[in-house]
Scaffold this active site. Sequence first.
Site, PDB file in Angstrom:
ATOM      1  N   SER A  34       7.614 -29.432  36.553  1.00  0.00           N
ATOM      2  CA  SER A  34       7.857 -27.978  36.588  1.00  0.00           C
ATOM      3  C   SER A  34       7.040 -27.254  35.523  1.00  0.00           C
ATOM      4  O   SER A  34       7.147 -26.044  35.376  1.00  0.00           O
ATOM      5  CB  SER A  34       9.353 -27.697  36.385  1.00  0.00           C
ATOM      6  OG  SER A  34       9.821 -28.323  35.212  1.00  0.00           O
ATOM      7  N   ASN A 121      19.898 -30.782  30.307  1.00  0.00           N
ATOM      8  CA  ASN A 121      20.741 -29.964  31.194  1.00  0.00           C
ATOM      9  C   ASN A 121      21.267 -28.726  30.486  1.00  0.00           C
ATOM     10  O   ASN A 121      21.242 -27.618  31.031  1.00  0.00           O
ATOM     11  CB  ASN A 121      21.900 -30.798  31.750  1.00  0.00           C
ATOM     12  CG  ASN A 121      21.400 -31.989  32.544  1.00  0.00           C
ATOM     13  OD1 ASN A 121      20.202 -32.075  32.826  1.00  0.00           O
ATOM     14  ND2 ASN A 121      22.276 -32.911  32.879  1.00  0.00           N
ATOM     15  N   THR A 166      21.142  13.764  57.493  1.00  0.00           N
ATOM     16  CA  THR A 166      21.949  12.615  57.910  1.00  0.00           C
ATOM     17  C   THR A 166      21.345  12.197  59.237  1.00  0.00           C
ATOM     18  O   THR A 166      20.852  13.050  59.988  1.00  0.00           O
ATOM     19  CB  THR A 166      23.440  12.980  58.112  1.00  0.00           C
ATOM     20  OG1 THR A 166      23.541  13.940  59.166  1.00  0.00           O
ATOM     21  CG2 THR A 166      24.067  13.553  56.842  1.00  0.00           C
ATOM     22  N   HIS A 167      21.343  10.905  59.521  1.00  0.00           N
ATOM     23  CA  HIS A 167      20.721  10.370  60.750  1.00  0.00           C
ATOM     24  C   HIS A 167      19.265  10.810  60.877  1.00  0.00           C
ATOM     25  O   HIS A 167      18.756  10.935  61.989  1.00  0.00           O
ATOM     26  CB  HIS A 167      21.491  10.812  62.001  1.00  0.00           C
ATOM     27  CG  HIS A 167      22.974  10.644  61.904  1.00  0.00           C
ATOM     28  ND1 HIS A 167      23.615   9.481  62.234  1.00  0.00           N
ATOM     29  CD2 HIS A 167      23.942  11.492  61.459  1.00  0.00           C
ATOM     30  CE1 HIS A 167      24.920   9.624  62.028  1.00  0.00           C
ATOM     31  NE2 HIS A 167      25.138  10.827  61.542  1.00  0.00           N
ATOM     32  N   SER A 288      -9.024   4.985  53.744  1.00  0.00           N
ATOM     33  CA  SER A 288      -9.175   4.025  54.834  1.00  0.00           C
ATOM     34  C   SER A 288     -10.644   3.637  54.935  1.00  0.00           C
ATOM     35  O   SER A 288     -11.528   4.455  54.701  1.00  0.00           O
ATOM     36  CB  SER A 288      -8.718   4.682  56.139  1.00  0.00           C
ATOM     37  OG  SER A 288      -9.335   4.060  57.251  1.00  0.00           O
ATOM     38  N   LYS A 294      -8.465   9.867  55.845  1.00  0.00           N
ATOM     39  CA  LYS A 294      -7.180   9.325  55.402  1.00  0.00           C
ATOM     40  C   LYS A 294      -6.996   9.304  53.887  1.00  0.00           C
ATOM     41  O   LYS A 294      -7.917   9.054  53.124  1.00  0.00           O
ATOM     42  CB  LYS A 294      -7.006   7.880  55.916  1.00  0.00           C
ATOM     43  CG  LYS A 294      -6.808   7.757  57.399  1.00  0.00           C
ATOM     44  CD  LYS A 294      -5.538   8.416  57.929  1.00  0.00           C
ATOM     45  CE  LYS A 294      -4.284   7.741  57.449  1.00  0.00           C
ATOM     46  NZ  LYS A 294      -4.067   6.466  58.132  1.00  0.00           N
ATOM     47  N   GLU A 301       4.160   2.202  49.662  1.00  0.00           N
ATOM     48  CA  GLU A 301       4.324   1.195  50.717  1.00  0.00           C
ATOM     49  C   GLU A 301       4.434  -0.209  50.130  1.00  0.00           C
ATOM     50  O   GLU A 301       5.240  -1.033  50.577  1.00  0.00           O
ATOM     51  CB  GLU A 301       3.146   1.255  51.686  1.00  0.00           C
ATOM     52  CG  GLU A 301       3.117   2.537  52.500  1.00  0.00           C
ATOM     53  CD  GLU A 301       1.801   2.692  53.248  1.00  0.00           C
ATOM     54  OE1 GLU A 301       1.693   2.162  54.356  1.00  0.00           O
ATOM     55  OE2 GLU A 301       0.877   3.323  52.713  1.00  0.00           O
ATOM     56  N   TYR A 328      24.968 -31.169  37.008  1.00  0.00           N
ATOM     57  CA  TYR A 328      23.527 -30.938  37.141  1.00  0.00           C
ATOM     58  C   TYR A 328      22.975 -31.738  38.303  1.00  0.00           C
ATOM     59  O   TYR A 328      23.323 -32.902  38.504  1.00  0.00           O
ATOM     60  CB  TYR A 328      22.774 -31.326  35.848  1.00  0.00           C
ATOM     61  CG  TYR A 328      21.283 -31.076  35.988  1.00  0.00           C
ATOM     62  CD1 TYR A 328      20.726 -29.823  35.725  1.00  0.00           C
ATOM     63  CD2 TYR A 328      20.429 -32.083  36.450  1.00  0.00           C
ATOM     64  CE1 TYR A 328      19.380 -29.578  35.905  1.00  0.00           C
ATOM     65  CE2 TYR A 328      19.075 -31.844  36.633  1.00  0.00           C
ATOM     66  CZ  TYR A 328      18.555 -30.596  36.359  1.00  0.00           C
ATOM     67  OH  TYR A 328      17.225 -30.349  36.539  1.00  0.00           O
ATOM     68  N   GLN A 333      16.183 -27.200  39.231  1.00  0.00           N
ATOM     69  CA  GLN A 333      14.840 -26.872  38.741  1.00  0.00           C
ATOM     70  C   GLN A 333      14.174 -25.807  39.617  1.00  0.00           C
ATOM     71  O   GLN A 333      13.314 -25.070  39.160  1.00  0.00           O
ATOM     72  CB  GLN A 333      13.989 -28.145  38.716  1.00  0.00           C
ATOM     73  CG  GLN A 333      12.579 -27.936  38.225  1.00  0.00           C
ATOM     74  CD  GLN A 333      11.879 -29.258  37.974  1.00  0.00           C
ATOM     75  OE1 GLN A 333      12.270 -29.997  37.095  1.00  0.00           O
ATOM     76  NE2 GLN A 333      10.853 -29.550  38.766  1.00  0.00           N
ATOM     77  N   LYS A 336      13.856 -21.571  38.873  1.00  0.00           N
ATOM     78  CA  LYS A 336      13.006 -20.769  37.992  1.00  0.00           C
ATOM     79  C   LYS A 336      11.986 -19.893  38.704  1.00  0.00           C
ATOM     80  O   LYS A 336      11.822 -18.720  38.353  1.00  0.00           O
ATOM     81  CB  LYS A 336      12.323 -21.686  36.963  1.00  0.00           C
ATOM     82  CG  LYS A 336      13.277 -21.963  35.794  1.00  0.00           C
ATOM     83  CD  LYS A 336      12.822 -23.044  34.881  1.00  0.00           C
ATOM     84  CE  LYS A 336      13.155 -24.411  35.392  1.00  0.00           C
ATOM     85  NZ  LYS A 336      14.610 -24.629  35.619  1.00  0.00           N
TER      86      LYS A 336
END
Length: 470
Positions: A34, A121, A166-167, A288, A294, A301, A328, A333, A336
């Site tokens: 690791s 551990n 809303t919606h 673009s 563009k 995004e 353990y 491991q 991480k």
Amino acid sequence: MATNPNPKKSPSSKLWGGRFAQSTAASVEAFSASIDYDSRLYRYDIAGSKAHATMLAANGLLSKEELQAIVDGLSEIEKEIDSGDFKFSQELEDIHMNIEKALADRIGPAGAKLHSARSRNDQVALDLKLYLRDQCDLLVELLDDVRRGFATLARTYLGAVMPGYTHMQRAQPVLVSHHLLAYFEMFSRDRDRLLDCRKRINICPLGGAAMAGTGLPIEREQVADLLGFDGVTSNSMDTAGDRDFAIEFVSCCAQIQLHLSRLCEELVLWAGGEFDFVMIEDTFCTGSSIMPQKKNPDIAELVRGKSGRVVGSLMTLLTIMKGLPLTYNRDLQEDKEPVFDAVDTVSASLSIIGELLENLKFNTEKMREATTSGFMTATDLADYLVLKDVPFREAHGIVGRIVGHCIDKGCELVDLTVQELKKFSAVIEKDVYEVISVDGSVQSRISTGGTSMQRVEEALGSAEKQVGIA
Ligand code: ARG
């Protein structure tokens, strides 16, 4: 199978190699190491080892001279890693053994005493907790920058109106600052969540040893004090197998990234021609390669897209833990990389969004214009009738019929005369126009947490105070 010709020396070069008659296969070393990613924990590993050694010396398990040699040796190793000169070895698996071996090579027998009363551990749990404690503090700072950005924008655009949705349909007019301060609230909750999670991180696991505790005379509280922990864990078995704190931390990260993603979704929509509510400065957009006209909101995004990674990290951790027996297991491991990726992604996203907020210009005319159609003050008209003692359900029906009438006529509520309105309800008078105008509607919403100027100014004042803006 070849027998070991020298029974005093194992053919395995590992720190744990005593009982092994053969050395580890290269493929196994490559698969199980690791060090490529956990080297990131070196400062915490070294700080933990220094505290552990200090406690061992205080309890007669190391001499003063041995302690000094260990502390000096670890400081030298830390400098070497800082400068990039330290050679990490895959053969030594992980950061813990890379450092321990380097120490033993440097200072001899004293180095070999460091691991008394400790296991990897509890050591790895310690390193991860120390690391995550710092990351909580760092993310809180970055969240505060973003919160400051929202408070600043809310002050700049105080008074401007826009449609609330809303919606994704225009619903009711609101102050732009009210919308901005909604994000302030979300990021404030994220901050609270991190600080709460930090409390559970800040309990010292060292001394849990492999999983059953130790018979050597140690003082766990002393190590905890030296490292700034609030206390020590209560059950050595839980300690060895616990990663709740990592799950909780990454869950906080996922929540932050989701909030950022929702913000980015709105910015992408608002920056588009259909809305045209916001202009993102050129420095924060890209073009673009084929369409010359563009100007794309790529940063928003990308931050939205990166929510996939962070939610993915949370799923990874949850799945690793599901079904793990106590205590353990080497599966741990695998905790991480998702933790590190969540930290990297969320901190990079928060910091770029902090900058993006400084590069936004709201098109307040367009926003106001958008509030003038769509019958957004219909609820205000119903409330007006309620204040004249019409039961709400009845009022709702009356206003619904008025809206239908407007649709047939192709006009808005404010375009109707009092005479026309009276045909639907005799209680309607001239004062109705104060209520069905956009500004009248916004101003009327004085309930706690509402969008009236008075309430928003109070909320803004409190936000500014929280983030230290005068
Ligand atoms: N590299 C290991 C990990 O990250 C350290 C703990 C190893 N413990 C063990 N019993 N093999 O979990």
